[in-house]
Design an enzyme around this catalytic site. Structure first.
Site, PDB file in Angstrom:
ATOM      1  N   ASP A   1       0.861  -1.167   0.000  1.00 35.04           N
ATOM      2  CA  ASP A   1       0.000   0.000   0.000  1.00 35.04           C
ATOM      3  C   ASP A   1       0.907   1.229   0.000  1.00 35.04           C
ATOM      4  O   ASP A   1       2.067   1.142   0.389  1.00 35.04           O
ATOM      5  CB  ASP A   1      -0.853  -0.063   1.269  1.00 35.04           C
ATOM      6  CG  ASP A   1      -1.755   1.142   1.380  1.00 35.04           C
ATOM      7  OD1 ASP A   1      -2.305   1.540   0.352  1.00 35.04           O
ATOM      8  OD2 ASP A   1      -1.907   1.661   2.497  1.00 35.04           O
TER       9      ASP A   1
ATOM     10  N   ASP B   1      -2.049  -0.526   5.898  1.00 39.19           N
ATOM     11  CA  ASP B   1      -2.403  -0.017   7.212  1.00 39.19           C
ATOM     12  C   ASP B   1      -3.890   0.257   7.346  1.00 39.19           C
ATOM     13  O   ASP B   1      -4.422   0.274   8.435  1.00 39.19           O
ATOM     14  CB  ASP B   1      -1.617   1.270   7.514  1.00 39.19           C
ATOM     15  CG  ASP B   1      -1.946   2.371   6.528  1.00 39.19           C
ATOM     16  OD1 ASP B   1      -2.402   2.043   5.421  1.00 39.19           O
ATOM     17  OD2 ASP B   1      -1.754   3.548   6.857  1.00 39.19           O
TER      18      ASP B   1
ATOM     19  N   ASP C   1      -7.232  -2.183   3.245  1.00 37.34           N
ATOM     20  CA  ASP C   1      -6.201  -3.188   2.951  1.00 37.34           C
ATOM     21  C   ASP C   1      -6.504  -4.531   3.583  1.00 37.34           C
ATOM     22  O   ASP C   1      -5.917  -5.547   3.218  1.00 37.34           O
ATOM     23  CB  ASP C   1      -4.839  -2.716   3.469  1.00 37.34           C
ATOM     24  CG  ASP C   1      -4.393  -1.428   2.819  1.00 37.34           C
ATOM     25  OD1 ASP C   1      -4.576  -1.306   1.601  1.00 37.34           O
ATOM     26  OD2 ASP C   1      -3.881  -0.553   3.532  1.00 37.34           O
TER      27      ASP C   1
END
Lengths: 1038, 333
Positions: free
Chosen positions: A390, A731, A735
């Protein structure tokens, strides 16, 4: 959910509004989200889905909403109605992921691949005893002991593993913040503060900057409201919210804000339209809980290993069963033999060893701030071949920071590292003095009082993200900003708004002789430039001509192209005669000049990459790991960050880049020329799985932008289809499904949301992406070392099995007993096999490719063959030599031993003749047999010393590796010898243990064999090194 | 299934079996996938295209077999060398160590898997097998045979024969007739027909064993009385098959008389030392016969016969045949 830590949360609070550049992508993203969600759950949750799709509250007028939810915008719900709804719909909270009961977790530890093997062994032992007992009530209890020990090993190891994991879980639990959230709600025409959990559909809530949105809300009125959707969509930019219906898509329209996102600034009133699990975030969370965890690679490897062991055990067992039957043994006896052989193949100590080795590594990693939640995940990073990362908060710091400045026709680079400590650009220019003044004064953000001792970068700021970035930037460079502002008292101000796109303030100057007012302004560069007629160069005002305007545009485009947000700064000293000290400025009437300013400079900001990331990405690259960025953010920003951290390397181009460089259409570019690709969610949505596979194989550097949580899942699945072992870092809540789907999910410990941390297998406690590199290194090392441990353990298995086979076929008195074998497997060999986990890497493990999931197995054929048929057999021969020596010296020569078994074991034969005509009572024979056990045991032990040393390396010579580098090995060797000495000399008189005091010379009989093993293995390694890739290498390297 | 280009004989097959199993366990395959698997396995066993069996070509197989042949041949050579060295260190005449077989054990005859002598005097079927067993055992002690094979050496002293250890040694006569009433010569039923059974006692042979201080080892039998505390402890370590007998608690008066033959009830010194079966070919173990002439009938009588002498141990807890033997007599009339 998604509660950030205090520090970060307020730093985030407030960011300037910048219009989204590509609406089209947005649409694509959310369509994708919707479509995929449809696909993913069409089986189970059609009903719920429909409801979501039917969401049209954003299109309704206030009156229609009131009707629909039976509420009143000014008076709110009645308490009674609210209570009724609460009872019907449940509290407004996410159903926590189903807690596995502790006892289930505990039991789970005992039914893993390895444990199953031991359980089967134990049950077989008890069955064997049952059979023996039914035919002879006086049969030996050895099988019962063995079965019990096997069961005990499983249980103890299970307890150990459970304890280890429980400890990580406890560390995890400490992250949970139990602050009950409050919501300001209008009920019974009164404003009340109630726990957010009690909100129901139809409630009218008020939110203000800093609040977390308590449910999915349809806004009814808003003043300068902006929300941070980064936890939901990955957008670092604050999103403006108003009460207008702006988009068909409920996820896109401005008048809906979502549960668990944060209101950064402004105020708003809204009506609750969804609560709890029915909220968008709730649906993502439940999506995560539905994604099933895949088996860890090490679990697959261990299963593979168990299959090998089971295969070997059953094959040998059946083979010897047939032999035994054809040798006229009774069928019942043959079955006992069969079971005995199968059980003898079970490596009793290995389960414990592997568990301990893994937890040692886990501990080592925890020290480096990698918390491993699941013990088996320790190795997974080592096997990882693709990392899907990410962007926001993982690769980047998730806070706006000044990155570049442009003044005096020059671009300056600002330090974007976490500490901001090294601002190296030229600060001598007079232009900088003016610019810094504007930055300082034209800024409403302030440090929250009472944090004098906190470093500047960590101070909590009240205000918008860009403004706080500027505030911190100037605080670091100029010192006390507040004091500067005090000296330049503000007399008037026009705050930023999205229509005029600038912010303006008028100040007294700090120069007592200068009675002029200073007007400072910042805003969107093009708007600021419009208002300027001059530009400052080296402190001198110059007229703004074509060339300077062009220079400005070049710089603006350049910085914009880096994905950075650019602000322009200008000022004007108001002439003292027109604007005397007493002049009253009226911001509504604009009784002051609003044009002909002097342009001073540009300043650009970005959410910068964490400083450790580029290095970590390079290391992953050289370790053969593909790093893919998967973000919900815009492609331009994503690409810029990807470039700056090296996910897209400096010299590689995307198809679009090539097209631009060659000035041709994108379609004409040869796809093969491009190494990198930036793919948006919209493009991804139209791809078939085959196309995605092709994309993943053809490009080495890929950035996915504007992706939805479901698309992240699809990308992970696509990677897994390539036989890759996929790590996902993230985080946000968005996700969490991908984190769970990945072979190993890695969550950020500080900024990560609880949902992400729950779904992950590993948590980076310091949010340091570089820790992943450590994880890879440790994972690869433990994989290599487990190979060594297993090879070491398997070897003596043959030496322990052969006696039993010979006993069946040649009828020798049993050379080694079950209890004695247990003392090797669970006694002398335990510490050495754990010691191998401390072995250093043989070569630079970070410079080789990740192992192939299906080709590079933990236990491969050469390992099994070399351990069983080479070293194992040599060991067996050496141990037999000790055995024969003892028997021959006591009177039974080898030839006399053959087929002696039946007579030997008859308790009533008390005058059995040996080779010299001596007669033995049955107890004397028994004692001699135990001496034989001890001798065989010592034989194996001595040769295991050599085995331990040769297992230190697989390719290098022991002398290259260094005999003494791993001290733990020597602890292992010492433990082996000491345990053996204690067993023989200390416990030699305890008959139940079947050990006897052995003559000193027998300890050295197997020593030449030990040396032979060492020499043989050195020769093997030498040939492997001499002819890499050759026949020998292929067949002998494990 | 990925077939690694690797080696191995039977293991190979196991590997394959197990991989098969692995795939099975993954579950949820359709029958179609099953056929595919079967095909793959089949191809693994014999791949006609590449002419490979078990992922090896014929050439590869022959290479691996040759390599293994040489490897195992060298291992065989090594172990042969080791064994040869081992035989160099031991002589076939004299065991290197005798501490495990010392002190000597004791056995009785007749012996048929059990140390319980149950018979009914009036029913010859119940004792006939004892007689046959004894007769068979004493064949080697026939006077004629002994006189022919062995020498008549002077009693009361060791029959020490110096000379090289590989020289054949002479053995002293032990004639069946020494056993008198228990020789089976006068009474072919060894007293069983009259309820006065003979039991022969034999001390285990140990190479080089000499009763210490010139005192011959004596035999003495008596009813096994209440077990001592020590014996009580021994119960725990008894081998189970003779456990039952300890239940008997005999009365000392259950046996009123025993005759021993030879009358000295001892093993004469001239039968020692024993030189091992390679050179001391005709050695016949000396015997002591116990003639239980007056034993309480219709009741089990536990008897313990012990060796007595210097250097004899007869109270080893774990080993109930070292220096003693315990049996029961249950003579029915």
């Amino acid at each position: 959910m998604s509660q950030k830590t205090e520090i970060y949360s307020v730093e985030l609070s407030g960011r300037n509004d910048v219009e989204k550049t590509d609406r089209g992508d947005d649409k694509g993203k959310h369509k994708g989200l919707r479509k995929n969600r449809w696909e993913l759950r069409k089986d189970q949750q059609k009903e719920e889905l429909k409801k979501e799709l039917d969401l049209d509250d954003h299109k309704l007028s206030s009156e229609e909403l009131e009707m629909k939810y039976g509420t009143n915008i000014t008076m709110g719900l009645s308490s009674a109605r609210a209570a009724e709804l609460l009872a019907r719909n449940g509290p407004n909270a996410l159903t926590p992921p189903k807690e596995t009961p502790e006892i289930v977790k505990f039991l789970k530890q005992m039914v893993g691949g390895f444990s199953i093997l031991l359980w089967i062994g134990a049950v077989l032992c008890w069955i064997a005893y049952g059979i023996q007992y039914s035919s002879n009530k006086a049969s030996s209890l050895d099988n019962v002991y063995l079965g019990s020990v096997l069961a005990l090993v499983v249980i103890l190891t299970g307890i150990f593993a459970y304890y280890q994991e429980a400890r990580s879980t406890n560390i995890m639990a400490s992250f949970h913040k139990m602050i009950p959230q409050q919501a300001l709600v209008i009920r019974d025409s009164e404003k009340k503060t109630i726990p957010a959990e009690q909100l129901v559909v139809g409630d009218i809530v008020e939110i203000k900057g800093g609040d977390q949105i308590p449910a999915d809300i349809r806004l009814l009125s808003a003043q300068g409201c902006k929300v941070d959707n980064s936890s939901l969509t990955g957008e670092s930019e604050p999103q403006p919210r108003s009460c207008e219906f702006t988009h068909e898509n409920p996820l896109e329209t401005k008048n809906i804000s979502f549960f668990s996102t944060t209101c950064l600034e402004g105020t708003a009133t809204g009506m609750v339209i969804n609560t709890g699990d029915r909220t968008v975030i709730g649906q993502i969370a439940s999506l995560a809980s539905r994604v099933t965890n895949v088996k860890t690679p090490i679990a697959i490897e261990i299963q593979h290993f168990v299959h090998i062991v089971a295969g070997v055990a059953v094959s040998i067992g059946v083979l010897f069963f047939i032999i035994a039957v054809s040798m006229k043994y009774q069928v019942l006896d043959s079955i006992i033999f069969l079971i005995g052989i199968i059980v003898a193949n079970v490596p009793e100590g290995l389960l414990a060893t592997v568990t301990v080795a893994l937890s040692l590594t886990a501990k080592r990693m925890a020290k480096k701030n990698c918390l491993v939640k699941n013990l088996e995940a320790v190795e997974t990073l080592g096997s990882t071949s693709i990392i899907c990362s990410d962007k926001t908060g993982t690769l980047t710091q998730n806070r706006m920071t000044v990155a570049h400045l442009w003044f005096d026709n020059q671009v300056f680079v600002a330090d974007t590292s976490e500490a901001h400590s090294n601002q190296a650009f030229d600060q001598s220019s007079a232009t900088w003095a003016s610019l810094s003044k504007i930055i300082t004064l034209c800024n409403r953000a302030e440090f929250r009082p009472g944090q004098e001792s906190v470093p500047v970068m960590k101070k909590v700021v009240v205000g918008d993200a860009s403004e706080s970035a500027l505030l911190k930037f100037s605080e670091v460079i100029l010192g006390d900003v507040m004091e500067v502002r005090e000296r330049n008292r503000k007399v008037a101000e026009i705050p930023f708004n999205s229509t005029n796109k600038f912010q303006l303030s008028i100040h007294e100057t700090d120069d007592p002789d200068d009675k002029r007012f200073l007007l400072v302004m910042k805003g969107a560069p093009e708007r600021v430039l419009e208002k300027c007629s001059t530009i400052m160069v080296h402190g001198q005002e110059q007229p703004l001509d074509q060339s300077t305007a062009k220079a400005f545009h070049t710089a603006y485009m350049e910085l914009g192209g880096l994905g950075e947000r650019v602000l322009g700064f200008c000022h004007l000293y108001l002439p003292a005669d027109e604007f005397p000290e007493t002049y009253l400025f009226d911001t509504d009437a604009m009784n002051f000049p609003t044009s002909n300013f002097c342009f001073v400079g540009l300043l650009s900001m970005i959410d910068p990459p964490r400083s450790t990331v580029p290095d970590a990405v390079t290391k992953c690259r050289s370790a053969g790991i593909k790093v893919i960025m998967v973000t919900g953010d815009h492609p331009i920003t994503a690409k810029a960050i990807a470039k700056s951290v090296g996910i897209i390397s400096a010299n590689s181009e995307t198809v679009e880049d090539i097209a631009k460089r060659l000035n041709i259409a994108v379609e004409q570019v040869n796809q093969r020329d491009a190494k990198a690709a930036v793919v948006t969610g919209m493009e991804l949505k139209d791809m078939s799985p085959a196309q995605l596979d092709e994309l993943l194989t053809n490009y080495s550097e890929i950035v996915f932008a504007r992706t939805s949580p479901q698309q992240k899942l699809i990308i992970v699945e696509g990677c897994q289809r390539q036989d890759a072992i996929v790590a996902v870092t993230g985080d946000g809540v968005n996700d969490s499904p991908a984190l769970k789907k990945a072979d190993i999910g890695i969550a950020m410990g500080i900024t990560g949301s609880d949902a992400a941390k729950n779904a992950a297998d590993m948590v980076l406690l310091d949010d340091n992406f570089a820790s992943i590199v450590t994880g890879v290194e440790e994972g690869r090392l433990i994989f290599d070392n487990l190979k060594k441990t297993i090879a070491y353990t398997l070897t003596k298995n043959i030496a322990e099995l052969c006696p039993f086979l010979i006993y069946i076929i040649a009828g020798l008195p049993l050379p080694i007993g079950t209890i004695t074998i247990l003392f090797i497997d669970l006694g002398t060999d335990i510490i050495p096999s754990v010691a191998l986990a401390y072995e250093k890497a043989e070569s630079d493990i970070m410079n080789r490719k990740p192992r192939h999931k299906k080709k590079d197995r933990l236990v491969n054929l050469p390992l099994a063959v070399y351990s069983y048929l080479h070293i194992g057999l040599m060991q067996a021969l050496g141990a037999f030599l000790v055995y024969f020596t003892v028997y021959a010296q006591e009177g039974f020569q080898p030839s006399a031993l053959i087929n002696l078994r039946v007579e030997w074991e008859k308790d009533y034969v008390n005058d059995l003749e040996d080779s010299y005509g001596q007669e033995w009572t049955s107890y004397q024979r028994k004692y001699l047999e135990w001496t034989g056990y001890t001798a065989f045991f010592v034989g194996i032990m001595i040769q295991q010393l050599a085995d331990l040393i040769i297992r230190k390396t697989r390719r290098n010579s022991i002398f290259q590796q260094g005999l003494f580098r791993n001290k733990v090995i020597w602890v292992g060797i010492a433990s082996q010898i000491i345990i053996a000495l204690i067993l023989s000399y200390g416990l030699g008189s305890v008959t139940a243990l079947n050990f006897t005091t052995l003559r000193a010379q027998y300890w050295f009989v197997a020593a030449p064999h030990a040396v032979l093993i060492w020499v043989y293995d050195e020769a093997r390694k030498l040939f492997i090194r001499l002819y890499p890739g050759g026949w020998w290498d292929k067949n002998m390297y494990y | 299934m990925v077939v690694p280009n690797l080696k191995e004989e039977e293991e190979e097959e196991e590997e394959k079996e197990k991989e098969e199993k692995e795939e099975e366990s993954q579950g949820q395959e359709t029958s179609n996938a099953w056929w595919q698997k079967l095909h793959i396995v089949n191809e693994y066993l014999w791949d006609p295209e590449k002419r490979m069996s078990l992922a090896r070509t014929g050439q590869s197989w022959s290479l691996i077999l040759v390599i293994y042949f040489f490897f195992y041949a060298s291992l065989a050579a090594v172990i042969t060398l080791c064994m040869y060295t081992l035989f160099l260190t031991i002589t076939p005449y004299m065991p290197t160590f005798t501490e495990r077989v010392k002190p000597p054990g004791v056995m009785i005859r007749p012996f048929a898997h059990s140390l319980n002598f149950n018979f009914n005097v009036s029913e010859p079927d119940t004792w006939q097998h004892y007689v046959i067993s004894l007769n068979g055992f004493l064949q080697g002690y026939n006077d004629s045979l002994q006189e022919e094979m062995n020498v008549d050496c002077p009693p009361g002293q060791y029959f020490i024969q110096d000379g090289d250890e590989d020289e054949d040694k002479k053995a002293c006569q032990f004639k069946r007739s020494f056993l008198k009433n228990c020789s089976g010569l006068e009474d072919p039923t060894f007293g069983y027909s009259t309820g006065q059974p003979c039991i022969l006692l034999k001390m285990n042979r140990i190479v080089g064993f000499r009763p210490e201080l010139g005192d011959p080892v004596k035999v003495s039998c008596k009813v096994q009385g209440k077990p001592t505390a020590e014996a009580e402890r021994a119960v725990c370590s008894l081998t189970r098959w003779d456990e039952g007998r300890l239940g008997y608690r005999g009365d000392e008066n259950d046996i009123r008389s025993i005759n021993y033959y030879p009358e000295s009830a001892s093993f004469d010194l001239r039968y020692y030392p024993y030189y091992g079966k390679l050179t001391h070919v005709n050695y016949t173990s000396p015997l002591v016969a116990m003639h239980f002439t007056d034993v309480v009938k219709n009741q089990a009588v536990p008897v313990q016969c012990q060796l007595k002498g210097k250097g004899i141990i007869n109270d080893v807890i774990n080993d109930r045949f070292v220096g003693r033997v315990i049996f029961t007599l249950n003579i029915e009339t």
